[in-house]
Design a protein around this motif. Structure first.
Motif, PDB file in Angstrom:
ATOM      1  N   PRO A  82      40.676  55.772  29.698  1.00 12.45           N
ATOM      2  CA  PRO A  82      40.653  55.427  28.263  1.00 12.45           C
ATOM      3  C   PRO A  82      39.988  54.096  27.948  1.00 12.45           C
ATOM      4  CG  PRO A  82      42.777  56.356  28.857  1.00 12.45           C
ATOM      5  CD  PRO A  82      42.035  56.159  30.141  1.00 12.45           C
ATOM      6  N   TRP A  83      40.381  53.050  28.666  1.00 15.95           N
ATOM      7  CA  TRP A  83      39.831  51.742  28.310  1.00 15.95           C
ATOM      8  C   TRP A  83      38.553  51.396  29.066  1.00 15.95           C
ATOM      9  CZ3 TRP A  83      40.632  48.634  24.261  1.00 15.95           C
ATOM     10  CH2 TRP A  83      41.685  48.992  23.417  1.00 15.95           C
ATOM     11  N   VAL A  84      38.215  52.151  30.096  1.00 17.47           N
ATOM     12  CA  VAL A  84      36.879  52.013  30.682  1.00 17.47           C
ATOM     13  C   VAL A  84      35.857  52.571  29.701  1.00 17.47           C
ATOM     14  CG1 VAL A  84      35.348  52.709  32.561  1.00 17.47           C
ATOM     15  CG2 VAL A  84      37.703  52.076  33.064  1.00 17.47           C
ATOM     16  N   VAL A  85      36.185  53.704  29.092  1.00 17.37           N
ATOM     17  CA  VAL A  85      35.324  54.277  28.048  1.00 17.37           C
ATOM     18  C   VAL A  85      35.153  53.273  26.907  1.00 17.37           C
ATOM     19  CG1 VAL A  85      35.168  56.062  26.265  1.00 17.37           C
ATOM     20  CG2 VAL A  85      35.866  56.674  28.593  1.00 17.37           C
ATOM     21  N   THR A  86      36.270  52.708  26.456  1.00 18.09           N
ATOM     22  CA  THR A  86      36.232  51.767  25.337  1.00 18.09           C
ATOM     23  C   THR A  86      35.467  50.498  25.707  1.00 18.09           C
ATOM     24  OG1 THR A  86      38.376  52.597  24.582  1.00 18.09           O
ATOM     25  CG2 THR A  86      37.648  50.493  23.693  1.00 18.09           C
ATOM     26  N   ALA A  87      35.715  49.979  26.910  1.00 17.80           N
ATOM     27  CA  ALA A  87      35.042  48.749  27.352  1.00 17.80           C
ATOM     28  C   ALA A  87      33.538  48.962  27.470  1.00 17.80           C
ATOM     29  CB  ALA A  87      35.616  48.284  28.688  1.00 17.80           C
ATOM     30  N   GLY A  88      33.125  50.114  28.001  1.00 19.71           N
ATOM     31  CA  GLY A  88      31.698  50.401  28.099  1.00 19.71           C
ATOM     32  C   GLY A  88      31.031  50.406  26.736  1.00 19.71           C
ATOM     33  N   ALA A  89      31.703  51.030  25.757  1.00 23.60           N
ATOM     34  CA  ALA A  89      31.161  51.079  24.397  1.00 23.60           C
ATOM     35  C   ALA A  89      31.116  49.695  23.773  1.00 23.60           C
ATOM     36  CB  ALA A  89      32.009  52.020  23.546  1.00 23.60           C
ATOM     37  N   MET A  90      32.224  48.947  23.897  1.00 21.26           N
ATOM     38  CA  MET A  90      32.297  47.626  23.275  1.00 21.26           C
ATOM     39  C   MET A  90      31.294  46.641  23.876  1.00 21.26           C
ATOM     40  SD  MET A  90      36.326  46.855  22.602  1.00 21.26           S
ATOM     41  CE  MET A  90      37.236  47.728  21.320  1.00 21.26           C
ATOM     42  N   MET A  91      31.164  46.630  25.190  1.00 18.77           N
ATOM     43  CA  MET A  91      30.271  45.680  25.842  1.00 18.77           C
ATOM     44  C   MET A  91      28.806  46.021  25.587  1.00 18.77           C
ATOM     45  SD  MET A  91      32.088  43.294  27.158  1.00 18.77           S
ATOM     46  CE  MET A  91      32.973  43.503  25.601  1.00 18.77           C
ATOM     47  N   ALA A  92      28.501  47.317  25.482  1.00 20.07           N
ATOM     48  CA  ALA A  92      27.130  47.708  25.156  1.00 20.07           C
ATOM     49  C   ALA A  92      26.774  47.239  23.750  1.00 20.07           C
ATOM     50  CB  ALA A  92      26.966  49.215  25.278  1.00 20.07           C
ATOM     51  N   CYS A  93      27.696  47.439  22.804  1.00 25.47           N
ATOM     52  CA  CYS A  93      27.452  46.992  21.429  1.00 25.47           C
ATOM     53  C   CYS A  93      27.417  45.461  21.350  1.00 25.47           C
ATOM     54  CB  CYS A  93      28.527  47.542  20.500  1.00 25.47           C
ATOM     55  SG  CYS A  93      28.460  49.338  20.255  1.00 25.47           S
ATOM     56  N   ALA A  94      28.278  44.807  22.137  1.00 24.81           N
ATOM     57  CA  ALA A  94      28.298  43.341  22.126  1.00 24.81           C
ATOM     58  C   ALA A  94      26.991  42.769  22.652  1.00 24.81           C
ATOM     59  CB  ALA A  94      29.470  42.833  22.966  1.00 24.81           C
ATOM     60  N   ALA A 138      47.110  50.027  36.117  1.00 24.36           N
ATOM     61  CA  ALA A 138      47.110  48.577  35.921  1.00 24.36           C
ATOM     62  C   ALA A 138      45.779  48.087  35.363  1.00 24.36           C
ATOM     63  CB  ALA A 138      47.420  47.875  37.239  1.00 24.36           C
ATOM     64  N   THR A 139      44.665  48.577  35.920  1.00 23.32           N
ATOM     65  CA  THR A 139      43.358  48.136  35.428  1.00 23.32           C
ATOM     66  C   THR A 139      43.121  48.607  33.992  1.00 23.32           C
ATOM     67  OG1 THR A 139      42.323  50.063  36.481  1.00 23.32           O
ATOM     68  CG2 THR A 139      42.266  47.988  37.693  1.00 23.32           C
ATOM     69  N   ASN A 140      43.671  49.763  33.649  1.00 26.09           N
ATOM     70  CA  ASN A 140      43.564  50.234  32.274  1.00 26.09           C
ATOM     71  C   ASN A 140      44.265  49.262  31.328  1.00 26.09           C
ATOM     72  OD1 ASN A 140      42.883  52.588  30.383  1.00 26.09           O
ATOM     73  ND2 ASN A 140      45.074  52.367  30.017  1.00 26.09           N
ATOM     74  N   ALA A 141      45.459  48.796  31.725  1.00 25.83           N
ATOM     75  CA  ALA A 141      46.206  47.851  30.892  1.00 25.83           C
ATOM     76  C   ALA A 141      45.496  46.501  30.820  1.00 25.83           C
ATOM     77  CB  ALA A 141      47.616  47.670  31.451  1.00 25.83           C
ATOM     78  N   VAL A 142      44.972  46.034  31.946  1.00 21.40           N
ATOM     79  CA  VAL A 142      44.266  44.752  31.969  1.00 21.40           C
ATOM     80  C   VAL A 142      43.006  44.823  31.107  1.00 21.40           C
ATOM     81  CG1 VAL A 142      42.954  43.158  33.420  1.00 21.40           C
ATOM     82  CG2 VAL A 142      45.158  44.043  34.217  1.00 21.40           C
ATOM     83  N   THR A 143      42.254  45.908  31.233  1.00 23.09           N
ATOM     84  CA  THR A 143      41.038  46.075  30.427  1.00 23.09           C
ATOM     85  C   THR A 143      41.374  46.139  28.948  1.00 23.09           C
ATOM     86  OG1 THR A 143      40.037  47.335  32.248  1.00 23.09           O
ATOM     87  CG2 THR A 143      38.973  47.478  30.102  1.00 23.09           C
ATOM     88  N   GLN A 144      42.451  46.824  28.616  1.00 21.07           N
ATOM     89  CA  GLN A 144      42.893  46.873  27.230  1.00 21.07           C
ATOM     90  C   GLN A 144      43.188  45.473  26.711  1.00 21.07           C
ATOM     91  OE1 GLN A 144      46.476  49.123  26.603  1.00 21.07           O
ATOM     92  NE2 GLN A 144      46.471  48.825  24.389  1.00 21.07           N
ATOM     93  N   GLY A 145      43.897  44.684  27.514  1.00 22.87           N
ATOM     94  CA  GLY A 145      44.206  43.315  27.107  1.00 22.87           C
ATOM     95  C   GLY A 145      42.956  42.484  26.899  1.00 22.87           C
TER      96      GLY A 145
END
Length: 327
Positions: A82-94, A138-145
């Motif tokens: 879930p948050w790897v998908v979100t992080a990839g999208a957010m960092m690409a846009c950033a 754990a990495t999902n939670a850390v990435t979310q944070g």
């Protein structure tokens, strides 16, 4: 009782598919059934325009499910989707906010972020021997944070680049969405990787019996780590495509893809304990899940109900296929 086959022989045998497995045939049969049911609810369900739209939506899940399948073939699980998908999208846009260079590097930056998260997952699972379920959760939670800190708890204001939008919604070939073409290319590469390379055969061997694979000379730790890296990169790439489709990233945009990705892989006949499965089955599972989501939407079933259905599907497949490994 001894066997004349060696671990190496077993390793080479597992990825070879002599025929279409029953689970794959069942998945395609369910697809036809859903098409009939959808046509009953809506006359436009079988129109070419609607089916192409569904195929475009399926392509995003298909890219994400590709990495999920590889991890499951190892006998592992990746709950950081879930948050790897979100992080990839957010960092690409950033990255796009840093001028022309950032715009040019937006897609690679998004994919690289996912690969790095996958590297953490793979290193902890392969070398530190921490169960993948614990590590990825754990990495999902850390990435979310990290993403919440980055955005301040709000949806990011950065927009997708033209290249991201073109990859997701453009048409290099008339009528055929680019997202479908991207998934097709990834599918071809995945089939080649799993069936024609030592790396792919090693994934099957590790999923079948890791100790036997190690004794046959396979560097099991490296294979496990690299597989998680690939899975992370593919999940992040799926996020990049989703951002291009929506023209921007959003908080928790990947939450809706964890259970469907796992369900698609399991529905396609990939063994939940690893070592067995075909990518054709995953393709069928992705299309099946996408059509099921569409019909549930038409029937106005809420998200909670959809997640319940996916959970029941996964449990049912566990009961059907979970004991085959010992046979």
């Amino acid at each position: 009782m001894t066997s004349s086959t060696t671990p190496g022989d077993r390793m080479r045998r597992f990825p070879k598919i002599k025929g279409v497995e029953p689970a794959v045939l069942i998945a395609f049969g369910c697809i036809l059934l859903l098409l009939v049911v959808g046509a009953i609810y809506s006359r436009n369900f079988l129109s070419a325009t609607y089916l192409l739209q569904q195929l475009k939506v399926a392509s995003f899940l298909g890219v994400i499910a590709t990495g999920t399948m590889m991890v499951i073939l190892l006998g592992q699980i990746d709950l950081s989707v879930p948050w790897v998908v979100t992080a990839g999208a957010m960092m690409a846009c950033a990255a796009a906010s840093f001028g022309p260079v950032g715009v040019a590097l937006a897609v690679p930056v998004g994919i690289l972020c996912g690969a790095l998260i996958g590297l953490v997952n793979g290193f902890a699972t392969a070398y530190l021997r921490i169960p993948s379920m614990i590590v990825t959760l754990a990495t999902n939670a850390v990435t979310q944070g990290l993403m919440v800190v980055y955005t301040g708890g709000f949806s990011p204001q950065d927009s997708a680049t033209p290249a991201m939008r073109w990859l997701a919604t453009g048409e290099a070939i008339p009528v055929v969405p680019n997202g479908v073409l991207v998934w097709a290319l990834i599918a071809v590469a995945t089939v080649f990787l799993l069936n024609r390379t030592t790396f792919g055969r090693s994934i099957y061997a590790i999923g079948n019996r890791e100790r036997a694979a190690f004794l046959s000379g396979i560097n099991t730790r490296r294979i496990v780590m690299l597989t998680f890296v690939l899975a992370g990169a593919l999940s992040a790439f799926g996020g990049v495509l989703l951002a291009g489709y929506a023209s921007k990233a959003a908080q928790s945009m990947g939450d809706a893809y964890l259970l469907p990705a796992i369900a698609a892989v399991v529905l396609g006949g990939t063994h939940v304990l690893g070592g067995r499965g075909s990518y054709l089955g995953t393709v069928a599972g992705v299309v099946l899940i996408t059509l099921l989501q569409s019909i549930l939407s038409v029937m106005q079933i809420e998200e909670a109900g959809r997640q319940l259905i996916f959970g029941v599907v996964i449990v049912a497949m566990l009961l059907l296929y979970g004991r085959q490994k010992s046979a």
